[in-house]
Design an enzyme around this catalytic site. Sequence first.
Site, PDB file in Angstrom:
ATOM      1  N   ASP A 263       0.854  -0.678  -0.155  1.00 21.41           N
ATOM      2  CA  ASP A 263      -0.101  -0.330   0.229  1.00 21.41           C
ATOM      3  C   ASP A 263       0.567   1.020  -0.208  1.00 21.41           C
ATOM      4  OD1 ASP A 263      -2.781  -1.169   0.415  1.00 21.41           O
ATOM      5  OD2 ASP A 263      -2.290  -1.507   1.796  1.00 21.41           O
TER       6      ASP A 263
ATOM      7  N   ASP B 179      -6.707  -3.280  -5.731  1.00 27.21           N
ATOM      8  CA  ASP B 179      -6.022  -2.200  -5.522  1.00 27.21           C
ATOM      9  C   ASP B 179      -4.420  -1.995  -6.311  1.00 27.21           C
ATOM     10  OD1 ASP B 179      -7.972  -4.258  -3.904  1.00 27.21           O
ATOM     11  OD2 ASP B 179      -8.360  -3.111  -2.053  1.00 27.21           O
TER      12      ASP B 179
HETATM   13  N1  GLY Z   1      -7.633  -0.937  -0.672  1.00 24.90           N
HETATM   14  C1  GLY Z   1      -8.658  -1.630   0.575  1.00 24.90           C
HETATM   15  C2  GLY Z   1      -9.843  -1.065   0.238  1.00 24.90           C
HETATM   16  O1  GLY Z   1      -9.961  -0.392  -0.931  1.00 24.90           O
HETATM   17  O2  GLY Z   1     -10.734  -1.162   0.793  1.00 24.90           O
END
Ligand code: GLY
Length: 397
Positions: free
Chosen positions: A117, A176
């Site tokens: 992330d 994501d």
């Molecule tokens: N990246 C995690 C979410 O979108 O909840």
Amino acid sequence: MTKITKLSFILIATLSFGFRSFAQNQGMEELIQANFDFAKEQYKVLAKNIPADKLPQNLDPKTGKIDARDIQWWCSGFYPGSLWLIYEQTKDETILREALRTLKLIEPNKTFTGNHDLGFMMFCSFGNAYRITGEQAYKDILYQSASSLATRYKPEIKAIQSWNKNKFWECPVIIDNMMNLEMLNWVSDQGGDKRYKEIAITHANTTLKNHFRPDFSSFHVIDYNPENGSVRRKATWQGAANSSAWARGQGWALYGYTLMYRDTKNKTYLKQAEGIADFILNHPNLPEDKIPYWDFDAPFMPYAERDASAGALIASALLELGQFVEGNKKQLYVKNAEQMLRSLAGDVYRSKPGENGGFLLQHSTGAFPLNSEIDRPIIYADYYFLEALKRYKDWYL
Ligand code: GLY
């Protein structure tokens, strides 16, 4: 949502459409200015509501309590990033001080390698800070962050591993993750290590091959065999079912392939982004106000919870995609993004001044199947709402 909250939500939505709320009639220039002015005051409230060592994440509407989280939570960059976006438009000194304070707070993340992330955490925050100030120290931090993120690239699977191996997954990659490629591209393009962009391209190609269905919708999680890169399982974590189209995931996919086209000019990525946009915009379950339910296949529609964050994110992505196409397509993308922004800025989704702890938007859904952050203000909805307003102002006014 309780029954009463749900009924009032439906009632307000109906009234807003019946009489067309103020945001429906306002000119876009006025709407954008009014929302940045609102955000400036609202975020001063939010700033007072959080402890000095944490970042705001969501608010529980039942208790009115803010859930603030530590710097290694994947969302830690959205609050500083939102502050920078507000500062850029308003030049408010209090907002600037809070932006600088929170940047310092999250700086140690530059060496974090615990998950994928880092793009969210560092590019939304330091990326905006560098773009607005040109401060060399911020660029150095982004270089280091890209180097940390690149440690998660696994040549065996030709992708960046999202989460570490655990009892559910061997080597998971989630859609994501496309969002984290922007920082890698940027650092390479700014004169940093060229390998980062090569990693981003390889990751995007692998994702293109394995994450998508023929209708351009995306699986959430692909679990790879870490030894040979074969696909073990196509599944979900936050969606309604393995075979469903989790709304925010479709947004991450749209945004991700749009940015990959911007950064490479590879037409395959443009075609993919257009296919995803068409999937979203033509979906029979996309509500009239264009703010998706939390999953395009959510149970109990039309009573299912919405995800304002998906609406904001998709609006921002569509505005960028509109830059790369012409004619009817451009008009389609921009008009839909505009409708999303008008809905978000209207009575149903936007907080009243001083309310909701200082968050801008209500009615986002984090992870429905995990019973986590359902129908709440969530920080990333605010961030992509502000980014979309800025994009509309820069490109379409
Ligand atoms: N990246 C995690 C979410 O979108 O909840």
